[in-house]
Design an enzyme around this catalytic site. Structure first.
Site, PDB file in Angstrom:
ATOM      1  N   LYS A 143       0.050  11.595   5.639  1.00  0.00           N
ATOM      2  CA  LYS A 143       0.577  10.366   6.653  1.00  0.00           C
ATOM      3  C   LYS A 143       0.869   9.349   5.650  1.00  0.00           C
ATOM      4  CE  LYS A 143      -2.830   7.764   6.905  1.00  0.00           C
ATOM      5  NZ  LYS A 143      -3.368   6.488   6.612  1.00  0.00           N
ATOM      6  N   LYS A 194       0.870  -1.129  -0.100  1.00  0.00           N
ATOM      7  CA  LYS A 194      -0.161   0.120  -0.034  1.00  0.00           C
ATOM      8  C   LYS A 194       0.904   1.225   0.007  1.00  0.00           C
ATOM      9  CE  LYS A 194      -3.586   2.797   0.573  1.00  0.00           C
ATOM     10  NZ  LYS A 194      -4.578   3.302  -0.370  1.00  0.00           N
TER      11      LYS A 194
HETATM   12  P1  NAD Z   1     -12.292   9.105   7.616  1.00  0.00           P
HETATM   13  O1  NAD Z   1     -11.378   9.875   8.309  1.00  0.00           O
HETATM   14  O2  NAD Z   1     -13.456   9.576   6.734  1.00  0.00           O
HETATM   15  O3  NAD Z   1     -12.888   7.784   8.300  1.00  0.00           O
HETATM   16  C1  NAD Z   1     -12.395   7.201   9.413  1.00  0.00           C
HETATM   17  C2  NAD Z   1     -13.399   6.980  10.481  1.00  0.00           C
HETATM   18  O4  NAD Z   1     -12.939   6.491  11.719  1.00  0.00           O
HETATM   19  C3  NAD Z   1     -14.178   8.497  10.937  1.00  0.00           C
HETATM   20  O5  NAD Z   1     -15.552   8.238  10.607  1.00  0.00           O
HETATM   21  C4  NAD Z   1     -13.717   8.506  12.316  1.00  0.00           C
HETATM   22  O6  NAD Z   1     -14.830   8.976  13.151  1.00  0.00           O
HETATM   23  C5  NAD Z   1     -13.487   7.173  12.692  1.00  0.00           C
HETATM   24  N1  NAD Z   1     -12.815   7.071  13.670  1.00  0.00           N
HETATM   25  C6  NAD Z   1     -11.435   7.552  14.261  1.00  0.00           C
HETATM   26  N2  NAD Z   1     -11.016   6.904  15.403  1.00  0.00           N
HETATM   27  C7  NAD Z   1     -12.024   6.267  15.940  1.00  0.00           C
HETATM   28  C8  NAD Z   1     -11.814   5.454  17.244  1.00  0.00           C
HETATM   29  N3  NAD Z   1     -10.973   5.619  17.934  1.00  0.00           N
HETATM   30  N4  NAD Z   1     -12.885   4.564  17.211  1.00  0.00           N
HETATM   31  C9  NAD Z   1     -14.194   4.735  16.437  1.00  0.00           C
HETATM   32  N5  NAD Z   1     -13.858   5.224  15.094  1.00  0.00           N
HETATM   33  C10 NAD Z   1     -12.946   6.268  15.059  1.00  0.00           C
HETATM   34  O7  NAD Z   1     -11.108   8.332   6.739  1.00  0.00           O
HETATM   35  P2  NAD Z   1     -11.368   7.433   5.422  1.00  0.00           P
HETATM   36  O8  NAD Z   1     -11.049   8.487   4.271  1.00  0.00           O
HETATM   37  O9  NAD Z   1     -12.638   6.574   5.363  1.00  0.00           O
HETATM   38  O10 NAD Z   1      -9.818   6.444   5.376  1.00  0.00           O
HETATM   39  C11 NAD Z   1      -9.861   5.359   6.411  1.00  0.00           C
HETATM   40  C12 NAD Z   1      -8.325   4.542   5.939  1.00  0.00           C
HETATM   41  O11 NAD Z   1      -8.634   4.306   4.635  1.00  0.00           O
HETATM   42  C13 NAD Z   1      -7.138   5.505   6.222  1.00  0.00           C
HETATM   43  O12 NAD Z   1      -6.180   4.648   6.784  1.00  0.00           O
HETATM   44  C14 NAD Z   1      -7.089   6.042   4.862  1.00  0.00           C
HETATM   45  O13 NAD Z   1      -5.759   6.119   4.577  1.00  0.00           O
HETATM   46  C15 NAD Z   1      -7.229   4.823   4.127  1.00  0.00           C
HETATM   47  N6  NAD Z   1      -7.896   4.773   2.609  1.00  0.00           N
HETATM   48  C16 NAD Z   1      -8.745   5.804   2.437  1.00  0.00           C
HETATM   49  C17 NAD Z   1      -9.111   5.948   0.756  1.00  0.00           C
HETATM   50  C18 NAD Z   1     -10.027   7.347   0.529  1.00  0.00           C
HETATM   51  O14 NAD Z   1     -10.107   7.442  -0.617  1.00  0.00           O
HETATM   52  N7  NAD Z   1     -10.687   7.968   1.292  1.00  0.00           N
HETATM   53  C19 NAD Z   1      -8.543   5.330   0.107  1.00  0.00           C
HETATM   54  C20 NAD Z   1      -7.845   4.241   0.586  1.00  0.00           C
HETATM   55  C21 NAD Z   1      -7.301   3.839   1.721  1.00  0.00           C
END
Ligand code: NAD
Length: 294
Positions: free
Chosen positions: A239, A171
């Site tokens: 990050k 990744k």
């Molecule tokens: P996001 O911030 O939209 O979602 C993360 C969620 O986790 C939030 O709703 C937050 O409230 C929740 N959260 C945080 N800490 C928490 C805790 N202690 N307990 C419960 N819930 C908690 O982020 P995202 O865009 O959905 O990304 C999530 C992961 O996937 C990240 O690691 C990101 O790098 C990866 N990712 C994102 C994408 C994208 O296009 N958005 C694509 C591939 C990978």
């Protein structure tokens, strides 16, 4: 494998959990901000009031959280996943985190008899909604096989790339390629606009040749319209590029373009744009070329 505890219902997690519901799984969802739990409940999932509640009785627990410290807190912390999971549980962390933290989580799981896979994804919000994410999986063969129906519900390209942590290493390479590509697409757009070329026509023909790529397909229209609603936030890509540069350094590998992309993403965040989509690198390119478009 019929019951899934899903923790982290953000941009990616919510549509992924909804696709698991559609595929016939019972999904208990938990998120730190409760509004998102209600959204999952509207789509047929069950609202869990805590990590413990989401994990209890689940065959599979999926975490989709922002960063390494979040996964450490939710999985290893007091009243976290490992404190509540039955010993037969399969924990699949689909967040993008540091490979060494993925190995730490796998080792902690093994001590309690919980099987752990690191399974970060690529494909963005659109891929999460469409259920055709690319999933790069680290962990044991048997555990990868056991997770097949879960991965099929959210993914299109699903590849077992090695032992614990290997998914996160792949990744990191993915994020290196994506950041560099966005930067080059942004530079091309600013270049074409400066020459007064019809950019929509240009993007169409570029997408059909050797320069064609998913950023052109999925992000160029938004970039041309200066529409930077995430999507994938700059602060998350910053990050990830930190993970890339430190992992490269640990391995003694030089990544000059990756290091530059990391600096540019960091600059965009420092300018207060951490909440925008990563395609907002375009703003920085414009700023470097003009006086009035910062
Ligand atoms: P996001 O911030 O939209 O979602 C993360 C969620 O986790 C939030 O709703 C937050 O409230 C929740 N959260 C945080 N800490 C928490 C805790 N202690 N307990 C419960 N819930 C908690 O982020 P995202 O865009 O959905 O990304 C999530 C992961 O996937 C990240 O690691 C990101 O790098 C990866 N990712 C994102 C994408 C994208 O296009 N958005 C694509 C591939 C990978």
């Amino acid at each position: 494998m019929s019951t899934v505890g899903f923790i982290g219902l953000g941009i990616m997690g919510l549509p992924m959990a909804a696709n698991l519901v559609k595929a016939g799984f019972e999904v208990a969802g938990y998120n730190r901000s409760p509004g998102k739990i209600a959204k999952l409940a509207e789509q047929g999932g069950t609202a869990a009031g805590s990590v413990a509640e989401a994990v209890r009785g689940a065959d599979v627990v999926i975490t989709m959280l922002p960063d390494s410290p979040d996964v450490q807190a939710v999985v290893l912390g007091e009243d976290g996943v490992l404190a509540n999971a039955a010993s037969s549980t399969l924990l699949i962390d689909m967040s993008t985190i540091r490979p060494d933290v993925a190995r730490e989580v796998a080792a902690a799981g093994a001590e309690r008899g919980v099987r752990v896979l690191d399974a970060p994804v690529s494909g963005g919000e659109a891929g999460a909604i469409e259920g055709n994410l690319s999933i790069m999986v680290g962990g044991a063969d048997d555990d990868f096989a056991a997770a097949a129906s879960v991965f099929d519900a959210v993914g299109g390209t699903i590849v077992h790339v090695g032992p614990a942590g290997a998914g996160q290493t792949v990744k990191a390479a993915n994020q290196l390629i994506v950041a560099g590509t966005i930067e080059l697409v942004a530079e091309s757009i600013v270049f074409l606009e400066a020459h007064g070329v019809d950019t929509e026509a240009a993007v169409k023909v570029l997408a059909g040749g050797l320069a064609g790529n998913r950023i052109l397909e999925r992000k160029a229209a938004g970039m041309l319209a200066r529409e930077f609603t995430p999507g994938f936030r700059v602060e998350l890509h910053d990050k990830d590029l930190g993970i890339v540069t430190s992992a490269a350094r640990e391995a003694g590998v030089t990544i000059p373009l990756g290091a530059l992309a990391a600096q540019l993403m960091g600059a965009l965040k420092a300018q207060g744009h951490g909440g925008l989509d990563h395609s907002a690198l375009l703003k920085l390119v414009e700023q470097l070329s003009t006086h009035d478009k910062a």
